[in-house]
Design an enzyme around this catalytic site. Structure first.
Site, PDB file in Angstrom:
ATOM      1  N   ARG A  27       9.705  -6.117   7.960  1.00  0.00           N
ATOM      2  CA  ARG A  27      10.476  -4.959   8.436  1.00  0.00           C
ATOM      3  C   ARG A  27      11.680  -5.397   9.247  1.00  0.00           C
ATOM      4  O   ARG A  27      12.684  -4.694   9.287  1.00  0.00           O
ATOM      5  CB  ARG A  27       9.603  -4.075   9.322  1.00  0.00           C
ATOM      6  CG  ARG A  27       8.795  -3.108   8.515  1.00  0.00           C
ATOM      7  CD  ARG A  27       8.166  -2.025   9.352  1.00  0.00           C
ATOM      8  NE  ARG A  27       7.253  -1.284   8.511  1.00  0.00           N
ATOM      9  CZ  ARG A  27       6.158  -0.686   8.942  1.00  0.00           C
ATOM     10  NH1 ARG A  27       5.832  -0.728  10.218  1.00  0.00           N
ATOM     11  NH2 ARG A  27       5.386  -0.044   8.103  1.00  0.00           N
ATOM     12  N   GLU A  39       5.076  -6.286  -0.435  1.00  0.00           N
ATOM     13  CA  GLU A  39       4.386  -5.168  -1.095  1.00  0.00           C
ATOM     14  C   GLU A  39       3.364  -5.674  -2.113  1.00  0.00           C
ATOM     15  O   GLU A  39       2.298  -5.076  -2.257  1.00  0.00           O
ATOM     16  CB  GLU A  39       5.381  -4.218  -1.754  1.00  0.00           C
ATOM     17  CG  GLU A  39       6.205  -3.396  -0.769  1.00  0.00           C
ATOM     18  CD  GLU A  39       5.364  -2.490   0.127  1.00  0.00           C
ATOM     19  OE1 GLU A  39       4.199  -2.217  -0.190  1.00  0.00           O
ATOM     20  OE2 GLU A  39       5.869  -2.074   1.194  1.00  0.00           O
ATOM     21  N   GLN A  44      -3.407  -5.867  -2.041  1.00  0.00           N
ATOM     22  CA  GLN A  44      -4.789  -6.332  -2.084  1.00  0.00           C
ATOM     23  C   GLN A  44      -5.343  -6.678  -0.711  1.00  0.00           C
ATOM     24  O   GLN A  44      -6.516  -6.935  -0.570  1.00  0.00           O
ATOM     25  CB  GLN A  44      -4.894  -7.551  -3.005  1.00  0.00           C
ATOM     26  CG  GLN A  44      -4.053  -8.717  -2.543  1.00  0.00           C
ATOM     27  CD  GLN A  44      -3.387  -9.475  -3.685  1.00  0.00           C
ATOM     28  OE1 GLN A  44      -3.032  -8.902  -4.686  1.00  0.00           O
ATOM     29  NE2 GLN A  44      -3.245 -10.766  -3.512  1.00  0.00           N
ATOM     30  N   LEU A  82      -5.687 -14.968  -1.336  1.00  0.00           N
ATOM     31  CA  LEU A  82      -5.258 -13.575  -1.522  1.00  0.00           C
ATOM     32  C   LEU A  82      -5.918 -12.941  -2.743  1.00  0.00           C
ATOM     33  O   LEU A  82      -6.033 -11.713  -2.830  1.00  0.00           O
ATOM     34  CB  LEU A  82      -3.733 -13.487  -1.685  1.00  0.00           C
ATOM     35  CG  LEU A  82      -2.896 -13.584  -0.415  1.00  0.00           C
ATOM     36  CD1 LEU A  82      -1.416 -13.719  -0.747  1.00  0.00           C
ATOM     37  CD2 LEU A  82      -3.107 -12.368   0.479  1.00  0.00           C
ATOM     38  N   GLY A  83      -6.349 -13.783  -3.700  1.00  0.00           N
ATOM     39  CA  GLY A  83      -6.992 -13.249  -4.900  1.00  0.00           C
ATOM     40  C   GLY A  83      -5.993 -12.631  -5.864  1.00  0.00           C
ATOM     41  O   GLY A  83      -4.789 -12.634  -5.601  1.00  0.00           O
ATOM     42  N   TYR A  84      -6.502 -12.111  -6.963  1.00  0.00           N
ATOM     43  CA  TYR A  84      -5.633 -11.518  -7.999  1.00  0.00           C
ATOM     44  C   TYR A  84      -4.458 -12.453  -8.303  1.00  0.00           C
ATOM     45  O   TYR A  84      -3.295 -12.096  -8.090  1.00  0.00           O
ATOM     46  CB  TYR A  84      -5.094 -10.150  -7.559  1.00  0.00           C
ATOM     47  CG  TYR A  84      -6.146  -9.162  -7.173  1.00  0.00           C
ATOM     48  CD1 TYR A  84      -6.746  -8.362  -8.148  1.00  0.00           C
ATOM     49  CD2 TYR A  84      -6.549  -9.031  -5.861  1.00  0.00           C
ATOM     50  CE1 TYR A  84      -7.726  -7.451  -7.796  1.00  0.00           C
ATOM     51  CE2 TYR A  84      -7.540  -8.121  -5.501  1.00  0.00           C
ATOM     52  CZ  TYR A  84      -8.114  -7.342  -6.473  1.00  0.00           C
ATOM     53  OH  TYR A  84      -9.069  -6.446  -6.113  1.00  0.00           O
ATOM     54  N   TYR A 122       4.462   2.177  -7.979  1.00  0.00           N
ATOM     55  CA  TYR A 122       4.356   2.067  -6.522  1.00  0.00           C
ATOM     56  C   TYR A 122       5.313   0.999  -5.978  1.00  0.00           C
ATOM     57  O   TYR A 122       6.120   1.271  -5.076  1.00  0.00           O
ATOM     58  CB  TYR A 122       2.916   1.769  -6.056  1.00  0.00           C
ATOM     59  CG  TYR A 122       2.939   1.323  -4.619  1.00  0.00           C
ATOM     60  CD1 TYR A 122       3.176   2.247  -3.601  1.00  0.00           C
ATOM     61  CD2 TYR A 122       2.847  -0.029  -4.280  1.00  0.00           C
ATOM     62  CE1 TYR A 122       3.301   1.841  -2.288  1.00  0.00           C
ATOM     63  CE2 TYR A 122       2.974  -0.444  -2.974  1.00  0.00           C
ATOM     64  CZ  TYR A 122       3.197   0.492  -1.974  1.00  0.00           C
ATOM     65  OH  TYR A 122       3.344   0.084  -0.691  1.00  0.00           O
ATOM     66  N   ASP A 140       0.879   4.897  -2.682  1.00  0.00           N
ATOM     67  CA  ASP A 140      -0.248   3.967  -2.796  1.00  0.00           C
ATOM     68  C   ASP A 140      -1.511   4.681  -2.310  1.00  0.00           C
ATOM     69  O   ASP A 140      -1.507   5.897  -2.080  1.00  0.00           O
ATOM     70  CB  ASP A 140       0.033   2.683  -1.989  1.00  0.00           C
ATOM     71  CG  ASP A 140       0.026   2.918  -0.479  1.00  0.00           C
ATOM     72  OD1 ASP A 140      -0.029   4.097  -0.044  1.00  0.00           O
ATOM     73  OD2 ASP A 140       0.067   1.929   0.272  1.00  0.00           O
ATOM     74  N   CYS A 193      -4.732   7.914   9.776  1.00  0.00           N
ATOM     75  CA  CYS A 193      -5.498   8.628   8.741  1.00  0.00           C
ATOM     76  C   CYS A 193      -6.260   7.585   7.920  1.00  0.00           C
ATOM     77  O   CYS A 193      -6.028   7.418   6.732  1.00  0.00           O
ATOM     78  CB  CYS A 193      -4.519   9.433   7.873  1.00  0.00           C
ATOM     79  SG  CYS A 193      -5.296  10.729   6.897  1.00  0.00           S
ATOM     80  N   CYS A 201      -7.504  11.953  14.310  1.00  0.00           N
ATOM     81  CA  CYS A 201      -6.727  13.185  14.173  1.00  0.00           C
ATOM     82  C   CYS A 201      -6.035  13.590  15.477  1.00  0.00           C
ATOM     83  O   CYS A 201      -4.946  14.185  15.443  1.00  0.00           O
ATOM     84  CB  CYS A 201      -7.610  14.307  13.668  1.00  0.00           C
ATOM     85  SG  CYS A 201      -8.326  13.944  12.049  1.00  0.00           S
TER      86      CYS A 201
HETATM   87  N1  ADE Z   1       1.014  -0.975   3.150  1.00  0.00           N
HETATM   88  C1  ADE Z   1       1.656  -1.323   2.025  1.00  0.00           C
HETATM   89  N2  ADE Z   1       2.967  -1.351   2.210  1.00  0.00           N
HETATM   90  C2  ADE Z   1       3.187  -1.014   3.501  1.00  0.00           C
HETATM   91  C3  ADE Z   1       4.335  -0.868   4.290  1.00  0.00           C
HETATM   92  N3  ADE Z   1       5.538  -1.080   3.773  1.00  0.00           N
HETATM   93  N4  ADE Z   1       4.163  -0.486   5.556  1.00  0.00           N
HETATM   94  C4  ADE Z   1       2.936  -0.274   6.047  1.00  0.00           C
HETATM   95  N5  ADE Z   1       1.820  -0.409   5.366  1.00  0.00           N
HETATM   96  C5  ADE Z   1       1.938  -0.772   4.095  1.00  0.00           C
END
Ligand code: ADE
Length: 345
Positions: A27, A39, A44, A82-84, A122, A140, A193, A201
């Site tokens: 970010r 992403e 996973q 990490l798998g996959y 996605y 997602d 959530c 909540c």
């Molecule tokens: N899970 C998957 N992608 C995300 C993102 N960009 N920010 C927060 N959680 C996530």
């Protein structure tokens, strides 16, 4: 579904996100390459677990060009745990296409992103919106849960039709800051959530419009009808030690964990007699066969129930099917899937 309540989401959600967004490595600098890699990893694994993998990955492969030309073994090593693993292979394939067809830059276009290996609706939505500020949703599992609860919808979220419908409905209410909005929905799903246990909540910026909350049915939503049950496969695994090395081998090109390294194994749980027979067939003369350890590993559609034998050997006759590696080599150079790592002392 009730479209009106979706209209009411962006304002309070964005206000919450601007205050509460976690600081995440991808970010800080949401360049397309970073968003893409993160992403794929996040599909996973949870955010906290992804962080060190992400840092190590981009230090080692800082750009698309380095990913396009990375040695396969090195790529698997970076992905180890990490798998996959096909996701990592697809990253490299997509990077090669981006080098050849897009001048080394990910395309700023949803459809073109979708055409790349390993990028579905996605991921394309996430990269397009977060990195390029293109107005598309990114739905997602987190988002499916949040929206289903807000709408009080008991539709089955495993049904692709339900997901496509939700994408259409979100498309109609996307605010200008689509990058923050999509991330905020995911973030809310990850920290408020939440999927397992009671959602928080009281802290939720959408609690005043959430129908599941109003009705007290948060835990009944989302409805996720199980697809096919997992198939259980039993395996006998051999941890064979020769001098200070252990035996590993490559898996076949097809099926689960294709083309990865593995500990030697056969299907079904063998008796001690059958174990002796099998290692003899491999030309291995045992010094000792030690007690067993057991482990389970759950893949998407298969569950492995493994029983391992520790075998020390002083003689390996012309054995060409195994690679003998030291613990250091295994740690530094070979990617061994977690299923097998679970069995190592
Ligand atoms: N899970 C998957 N992608 C995300 C993102 N960009 N920010 C927060 N959680 C996530």
């Amino acid at each position: 579904m009730n479209q009106n309540s979706l209209n009411q989401i962006p304002q309070p959600l964005l206000a919450w996100y601007y205050q509460n967004a976690r600081t995440l490595p991808w970010r800080d600098n949401p360049m397309p390459y970073y968003v893409w890699i993160s992403e794929i990893m996040l599909q996973q694994t949870r955010v906290e677990a992804v962080k060190p993998y992400f840092q190590r990955f981009i230090e080692s492969l800082p750009d698309i060009q380095s990913l396009a030309t990375v040695d396969d073994e090195k790529l698997m090593k970076l992905w180890e745990g990490l798998g996959y693993y096909n996701r990592a292979r697809n990253l490299k394939k997509a990077a090669q296409i981006v080098m050849e067809q897009y001048n080394g830059e990910l395309p700023a276009d949803y459809e073109e992103l979708c055409s790349l290996p390993g990028i579905g609706p996605y991921t394309a939505g996430a990269v397009a919106s977060i990195a390029f500020h293109i107005s598309v949703p990114a739905v997602d599992g987190n988002v499916l849960r949040v929206i289903s609860r807000v709408l009080g919808s008991k539709q089955n979220i495993s049904d692709l039709k339900v997901k496509r419908e939700m994408e259409q409905q979100l498309l109609a209410v996307l605010p200008d800051d689509v990058s923050s909005f999509n991330q905020a929905l995911m973030e809310l799903g990850a920290v408020i959530c939440i999927p397992n246990g009671a959602p928080k909540c009281a802290e939720c910026p959408l609690n005043h419009i959430c129908i599941a909350h109003k009705k007290g049915i948060e835990l009944e939503i989302p409805v996720k009808l199980k697809k096919k049950a997992s198939k259980v496969e039993s395996l006998t695994v051999f941890i064979v030690k020769y001098q200070d090395k252990i035996a590993i081998q490559k898996r076949t090109q097809k099926g689960v964990l294709n083309d990865m390294w593995q500990l030697p194994n056969c299907s079904e749980i063998l008796s001690t007699k059958q174990v002796e027979q099998q290692i003899k067939e491999w030309g291995i003369v045992p010094l000792s066969i030690r007690s067993k350890t057991k482990a389970k590993h759950i893949f998407t559609h298969i569950e492995w129930h493994m029983t391992a034998y520790f075998i020390e050997t002083y003689q390996v006759d012309n054995n060409t099917q195994f690679e003998w590696v030291s613990v250091e080599e295994l740690e530094n150079e070979y990617a061994l899937p977690t299923a097998f790592k679970k069995l190592l002392p």
